[in-house]
Design a protein around this motif. Structure first.
Motif, PDB file in Angstrom:
ATOM      1  N   ASP A  20      96.893  47.381  64.359  1.00 52.20           N
ATOM      2  CA  ASP A  20      95.953  48.462  64.674  1.00 52.20           C
ATOM      3  C   ASP A  20      95.284  48.275  66.027  1.00 52.20           C
ATOM      4  OD1 ASP A  20      96.524  49.751  62.331  1.00 52.20           O
ATOM      5  OD2 ASP A  20      94.878  48.825  61.224  1.00 52.20           O
ATOM      6  N   LYS A  21      94.995  47.035  66.398  1.00 53.37           N
ATOM      7  CA  LYS A  21      94.350  46.784  67.689  1.00 53.37           C
ATOM      8  C   LYS A  21      95.232  47.277  68.828  1.00 53.37           C
ATOM      9  CE  LYS A  21      91.876  42.752  66.082  1.00 53.37           C
ATOM     10  NZ  LYS A  21      91.778  41.314  66.106  1.00 53.37           N
ATOM     11  N   GLN A  22      96.535  47.005  68.720  1.00 54.84           N
ATOM     12  CA  GLN A  22      97.446  47.412  69.777  1.00 54.84           C
ATOM     13  C   GLN A  22      97.602  48.928  69.814  1.00 54.84           C
ATOM     14  OE1 GLN A  22     100.798  45.049  68.598  1.00 54.84           O
ATOM     15  NE2 GLN A  22     100.321  43.448  70.068  1.00 54.84           N
ATOM     16  N   ASN A  23      97.617  49.576  68.660  1.00 50.09           N
ATOM     17  CA  ASN A  23      97.793  51.027  68.608  1.00 50.09           C
ATOM     18  C   ASN A  23      96.656  51.755  69.299  1.00 50.09           C
ATOM     19  OD1 ASN A  23     100.201  50.959  67.210  1.00 50.09           O
ATOM     20  ND2 ASN A  23      99.199  50.963  65.218  1.00 50.09           N
ATOM     21  N   ASN A  24      95.466  51.178  69.320  1.00 50.74           N
ATOM     22  CA  ASN A  24      94.303  51.838  69.879  1.00 50.74           C
ATOM     23  C   ASN A  24      94.108  51.585  71.374  1.00 50.74           C
ATOM     24  OD1 ASN A  24      93.609  52.913  67.385  1.00 50.74           O
ATOM     25  ND2 ASN A  24      92.453  51.113  66.814  1.00 50.74           N
ATOM     26  N   LEU A  25      94.958  50.794  71.998  1.00 51.46           N
ATOM     27  CA  LEU A  25      94.800  50.491  73.410  1.00 51.46           C
ATOM     28  C   LEU A  25      95.512  51.539  74.258  1.00 51.46           C
ATOM     29  CD1 LEU A  25      95.332  46.611  73.480  1.00 51.46           C
ATOM     30  CD2 LEU A  25      93.202  47.895  73.250  1.00 51.46           C
ATOM     31  N   ASP A  26      94.751  52.189  75.140  1.00 51.82           N
ATOM     32  CA  ASP A  26      95.365  53.159  76.049  1.00 51.82           C
ATOM     33  C   ASP A  26      95.512  52.521  77.431  1.00 51.82           C
ATOM     34  OD1 ASP A  26      92.851  53.240  77.248  1.00 51.82           O
ATOM     35  OD2 ASP A  26      92.333  55.202  76.438  1.00 51.82           O
ATOM     36  N   LYS A  27      95.922  53.340  78.412  1.00 52.66           N
ATOM     37  CA  LYS A  27      96.173  52.801  79.753  1.00 52.66           C
ATOM     38  C   LYS A  27      94.905  52.244  80.395  1.00 52.66           C
ATOM     39  CE  LYS A  27      95.656  57.056  82.400  1.00 52.66           C
ATOM     40  NZ  LYS A  27      96.197  57.883  83.451  1.00 52.66           N
ATOM     41  N   PHE A  28      93.751  52.821  80.104  1.00 49.85           N
ATOM     42  CA  PHE A  28      92.497  52.300  80.660  1.00 49.85           C
ATOM     43  C   PHE A  28      92.175  50.923  80.080  1.00 49.85           C
ATOM     44  CE2 PHE A  28      91.806  56.919  81.281  1.00 49.85           C
ATOM     45  CZ  PHE A  28      91.562  56.920  82.648  1.00 49.85           C
ATOM     46  N   ASP A  29      92.344  50.788  78.754  1.00 48.65           N
ATOM     47  CA  ASP A  29      92.091  49.493  78.109  1.00 48.65           C
ATOM     48  C   ASP A  29      93.015  48.419  78.681  1.00 48.65           C
ATOM     49  OD1 ASP A  29      90.140  50.566  76.397  1.00 48.65           O
ATOM     50  OD2 ASP A  29      91.630  51.054  74.855  1.00 48.65           O
ATOM     51  N   MET A  47     104.972  16.456  86.165  1.00 44.32           N
ATOM     52  CA  MET A  47     105.154  16.128  87.581  1.00 44.32           C
ATOM     53  C   MET A  47     104.599  17.232  88.476  1.00 44.32           C
ATOM     54  SD  MET A  47     108.947  14.435  87.272  1.00 44.32           S
ATOM     55  CE  MET A  47     109.222  14.464  89.009  1.00 44.32           C
ATOM     56  N   ARG A  48     104.778  18.486  88.032  1.00 45.79           N
ATOM     57  CA  ARG A  48     104.307  19.630  88.819  1.00 45.79           C
ATOM     58  C   ARG A  48     104.121  20.812  87.885  1.00 45.79           C
ATOM     59  NH1 ARG A  48     108.485  20.765  92.982  1.00 45.79           N
ATOM     60  NH2 ARG A  48     109.652  21.400  91.168  1.00 45.79           N
ATOM     61  N   ARG A  49     103.075  21.597  88.154  1.00 42.68           N
ATOM     62  CA  ARG A  49     102.845  22.821  87.395  1.00 42.68           C
ATOM     63  C   ARG A  49     103.653  23.941  88.055  1.00 42.68           C
ATOM     64  NH1 ARG A  49      98.401  19.834  86.641  1.00 42.68           N
ATOM     65  NH2 ARG A  49      96.983  20.239  84.906  1.00 42.68           N
ATOM     66  N   VAL A  50     104.646  24.423  87.361  1.00 42.56           N
ATOM     67  CA  VAL A  50     105.496  25.475  87.917  1.00 42.56           C
ATOM     68  C   VAL A  50     104.893  26.843  87.587  1.00 42.56           C
ATOM     69  CG1 VAL A  50     107.807  26.487  87.895  1.00 42.56           C
ATOM     70  CG2 VAL A  50     107.523  23.993  87.768  1.00 42.56           C
ATOM     71  N   VAL A  51     104.570  27.072  86.333  1.00 37.66           N
ATOM     72  CA  VAL A  51     103.846  28.258  85.891  1.00 37.66           C
ATOM     73  C   VAL A  51     102.668  27.737  85.085  1.00 37.66           C
ATOM     74  CG1 VAL A  51     103.895  30.347  84.473  1.00 37.66           C
ATOM     75  CG2 VAL A  51     105.928  29.680  85.763  1.00 37.66           C
ATOM     76  N   ASP A  52     101.474  28.134  85.460  1.00 36.45           N
ATOM     77  CA  ASP A  52     100.261  27.678  84.776  1.00 36.45           C
ATOM     78  C   ASP A  52      99.283  28.842  84.764  1.00 36.45           C
ATOM     79  OD1 ASP A  52      98.327  26.168  83.552  1.00 36.45           O
ATOM     80  OD2 ASP A  52      97.876  24.928  85.289  1.00 36.45           O
ATOM     81  N   THR A  53      99.347  29.631  83.700  1.00 38.39           N
ATOM     82  CA  THR A  53      98.543  30.837  83.629  1.00 38.39           C
ATOM     83  C   THR A  53      97.889  30.955  82.263  1.00 38.39           C
ATOM     84  OG1 THR A  53      98.562  33.243  83.886  1.00 38.39           O
ATOM     85  CG2 THR A  53     100.511  32.261  82.900  1.00 38.39           C
ATOM     86  N   THR A  54      96.814  31.674  82.221  1.00 38.20           N
ATOM     87  CA  THR A  54      96.195  32.017  80.938  1.00 38.20           C
ATOM     88  C   THR A  54      96.433  33.492  80.615  1.00 38.20           C
ATOM     89  OG1 THR A  54      94.095  32.552  82.005  1.00 38.20           O
ATOM     90  CG2 THR A  54      94.385  30.281  81.224  1.00 38.20           C
ATOM     91  N   ALA A  55      97.058  34.219  81.533  1.00 35.11           N
ATOM     92  CA  ALA A  55      97.278  35.661  81.352  1.00 35.11           C
ATOM     93  C   ALA A  55      98.327  35.923  80.274  1.00 35.11           C
ATOM     94  CB  ALA A  55      97.715  36.295  82.669  1.00 35.11           C
ATOM     95  N   LEU A  56      98.031  36.898  79.416  1.00 39.27           N
ATOM     96  CA  LEU A  56      98.983  37.326  78.389  1.00 39.27           C
ATOM     97  C   LEU A  56      99.847  38.460  78.928  1.00 39.27           C
ATOM     98  CD1 LEU A  56      96.643  37.318  75.277  1.00 39.27           C
ATOM     99  CD2 LEU A  56      98.354  35.633  75.910  1.00 39.27           C
ATOM    100  N   PRO A  57     101.087  38.591  78.452  1.00 38.74           N
ATOM    101  CA  PRO A  57     101.990  39.646  78.920  1.00 38.74           C
ATOM    102  C   PRO A  57     101.633  40.999  78.315  1.00 38.74           C
ATOM    103  CG  PRO A  57     103.103  38.324  77.264  1.00 38.74           C
ATOM    104  CD  PRO A  57     101.752  37.709  77.499  1.00 38.74           C
ATOM    105  N   LEU A  58     100.848  41.774  79.013  1.00 35.29           N
ATOM    106  CA  LEU A  58     100.345  43.042  78.485  1.00 35.29           C
ATOM    107  C   LEU A  58     101.404  44.130  78.394  1.00 35.29           C
ATOM    108  CD1 LEU A  58      96.848  43.090  80.230  1.00 35.29           C
ATOM    109  CD2 LEU A  58      97.405  42.479  77.868  1.00 35.29           C
ATOM    110  N   GLN A  59     102.570  43.930  78.983  1.00 30.97           N
ATOM    111  CA  GLN A  59     103.596  44.967  78.901  1.00 30.97           C
ATOM    112  C   GLN A  59     104.112  45.143  77.468  1.00 30.97           C
ATOM    113  OE1 GLN A  59     104.147  41.956  80.371  1.00 30.97           O
ATOM    114  NE2 GLN A  59     106.276  41.305  80.141  1.00 30.97           N
ATOM    115  N   TYR A  60     103.840  44.198  76.574  1.00 33.50           N
ATOM    116  CA  TYR A  60     104.288  44.304  75.185  1.00 33.50           C
ATOM    117  C   TYR A  60     103.233  44.911  74.273  1.00 33.50           C
ATOM    118  CZ  TYR A  60     107.923  41.212  76.853  1.00 33.50           C
ATOM    119  OH  TYR A  60     108.949  40.667  77.550  1.00 33.50           O
ATOM    120  N   VAL A  61     102.086  45.214  74.834  1.00 36.05           N
ATOM    121  CA  VAL A  61     100.968  45.731  74.027  1.00 36.05           C
ATOM    122  C   VAL A  61     100.991  47.246  74.019  1.00 36.05           C
ATOM    123  CG1 VAL A  61      98.469  45.765  73.817  1.00 36.05           C
ATOM    124  CG2 VAL A  61      99.621  43.698  74.563  1.00 36.05           C
TER     125      VAL A  61
END
Length: 161
Positions: free
Chosen positions: A3-12, A147-161
């Motif tokens: 339900d949370k995902q269903n209620n998210l529009d482009k502004f959200d 040895m090295r951080r190649v990808v180090d993010t806290t961002a979630l992939p919003l394209q699936y929401v």
């Protein structure tokens, strides 16, 4: 979809993307960037907080700048697979400041995967011998050093929401 995902529009979704990139943006800055007036923008952010979509805003710190130069990924095996044993382990590691993340995993010989940050190898050895291996039920520890951080993010992939 829940339900949370269903209620998210482009502004959200736009608000979420902006806040993931910079959680310090003011409501006025957010409103300007998404094309809303400040009041509706604030209501949307408050709604996302109330739904539990936004769980907090944090400053991201540089481990290197703070002298925390060693990141270790640790696989932990437990001797017994009981809810009590797991609960005791999880409660104990939750109290260790060195542990940034702890995951109960499957598909490996290990039961847990930990991300630990310490200044150097001496401090890691101290953490390993005086904290981690002293937890009842820990039967195996396998450490891998980043040895090295190649990808180090806290961002979630919003394209699936």
């Amino acid at each position: 979809m829940n339900d949370k995902q269903n209620n998210l529009d482009k502004f959200d979704k736009h608000l979420l993307a902006l806040l993931q990139a910079d959680g310090s943006l003011s409501n006025l800055q957010l409103a300007e960037r998404v094309g809303l007036s400040p009041s509706p923008c604030l209501r949307r952010v408050q709604k996302l907080e109330a739904l539990g979509v936004i769980t907090g805003r944090h400053a991201l710190l540089s481990p290197k700048a703070l002298g925390l130069g060693l990141t270790v990924m640790i696989q932990i095996s437990m001797d017994k697979h009981t809810p009590e044993r797991f609960a005791q382990f999880e409660a104990t590691v939750s109290g260790f400041n060195e542990v940034q993340q702890c995951y109960l995993i499957t598909g490996q010989s290990a039961d847990y995967l930990l991300k630990v940050v310490v200044p150097d190898m001496d401090r890691y050895q101290d953490f390993l011998l005086n904290k981690l291996t002293r937890i009842d039920g820990v039967s195996g520890v396998h450490s891998s050093f980043v040895m090295r951080r190649v990808v180090d993010t806290t961002a979630l992939p919003l394209q699936y929401v």
